[in-house]
Design an enzyme around this catalytic site. Structure first.
Site, PDB file in Angstrom:
ATOM      1  N   GLN A  65       4.022   1.568  -1.038  1.00  0.00           N
ATOM      2  CA  GLN A  65       4.720   1.684  -2.321  1.00  0.00           C
ATOM      3  C   GLN A  65       3.771   2.177  -3.411  1.00  0.00           C
ATOM      4  O   GLN A  65       4.144   2.987  -4.262  1.00  0.00           O
ATOM      5  CB  GLN A  65       5.336   0.340  -2.717  1.00  0.00           C
ATOM      6  CG  GLN A  65       6.447  -0.123  -1.791  1.00  0.00           C
ATOM      7  CD  GLN A  65       7.636   0.819  -1.775  1.00  0.00           C
ATOM      8  OE1 GLN A  65       8.033   1.377  -2.783  1.00  0.00           O
ATOM      9  NE2 GLN A  65       8.206   1.015  -0.599  1.00  0.00           N
ATOM     10  N   HIS A  91       1.122   4.076  -2.955  1.00  0.00           N
ATOM     11  CA  HIS A  91       0.900   5.508  -2.726  1.00  0.00           C
ATOM     12  C   HIS A  91       2.064   6.339  -3.254  1.00  0.00           C
ATOM     13  O   HIS A  91       1.855   7.384  -3.871  1.00  0.00           O
ATOM     14  CB  HIS A  91       0.711   5.790  -1.231  1.00  0.00           C
ATOM     15  CG  HIS A  91      -0.704   5.784  -0.785  1.00  0.00           C
ATOM     16  ND1 HIS A  91      -1.531   6.861  -0.916  1.00  0.00           N
ATOM     17  CD2 HIS A  91      -1.446   4.811  -0.212  1.00  0.00           C
ATOM     18  CE1 HIS A  91      -2.718   6.576  -0.428  1.00  0.00           C
ATOM     19  NE2 HIS A  91      -2.697   5.320   0.000  1.00  0.00           N
ATOM     20  N   HIS A 137       0.831  -1.196   0.000  1.00  0.00           N
ATOM     21  CA  HIS A 137       0.000   0.000   0.000  1.00  0.00           C
ATOM     22  C   HIS A 137       0.878   1.264   0.000  1.00  0.00           C
ATOM     23  O   HIS A 137       0.634   2.199  -0.757  1.00  0.00           O
ATOM     24  CB  HIS A 137      -0.912  -0.020   1.233  1.00  0.00           C
ATOM     25  CG  HIS A 137      -1.873   1.101   1.331  1.00  0.00           C
ATOM     26  ND1 HIS A 137      -2.872   1.322   0.407  1.00  0.00           N
ATOM     27  CD2 HIS A 137      -2.002   2.082   2.272  1.00  0.00           C
ATOM     28  CE1 HIS A 137      -3.580   2.382   0.776  1.00  0.00           C
ATOM     29  NE2 HIS A 137      -3.065   2.858   1.888  1.00  0.00           N
TER      30      HIS A 137
END
Length: 105
Positions: A80, A82, A78
């Site tokens: 990475q 973002h 999650h």
């Protein structure tokens, strides 16, 4: 690397990346309204914030380079995601601002 420390680093990655993405989107809206100085300021802030996020990612990478272990988790994916999304939005925001600036001439 301690799992709690890893989670804290990843949460900083998520928070800073999310903020950078939001700043870039605000910059596009400002440029659309012809407020180019404000848009430029938002993009500059987005770059500062994404750099902070990137530094957290670098900390994780260097842990592995130095022989440490960084557990892979859904939270890590999650974070990475973002980061990469925010980087793309910033790049596109700069292009949108340039287009809006040209249209305003």
């Amino acid at each position: 690397m301690d799992e709690n420390l890893t989670d804290a680093i990843v949460m900083n990655l998520v928070v800073n990346s999310g903020e950078a993405r939001s700043l870039a989107m605000e910059a596009i809206e400002l440029a659309q309204q012809g407020q180019f100085d404000e848009a430029d300021a938002k993009i500059a802030a987005a770059h500062e914030t994404i750099n902070a996020a990137h530094n957290f990612q670098t900390e994780l990478v260097q842990t592995e380079i130095n022989g440490g272990s960084v557990p892979m988790s859904l939270l890590m994916c999650h974070g990475q995601d973002h980061l990469m999304t925010a980087m793309v939005v910033i790049d596109l925001a700069e292009k949108f601002i340039a287009v809006y600036r040209k249209m305003a001439q």
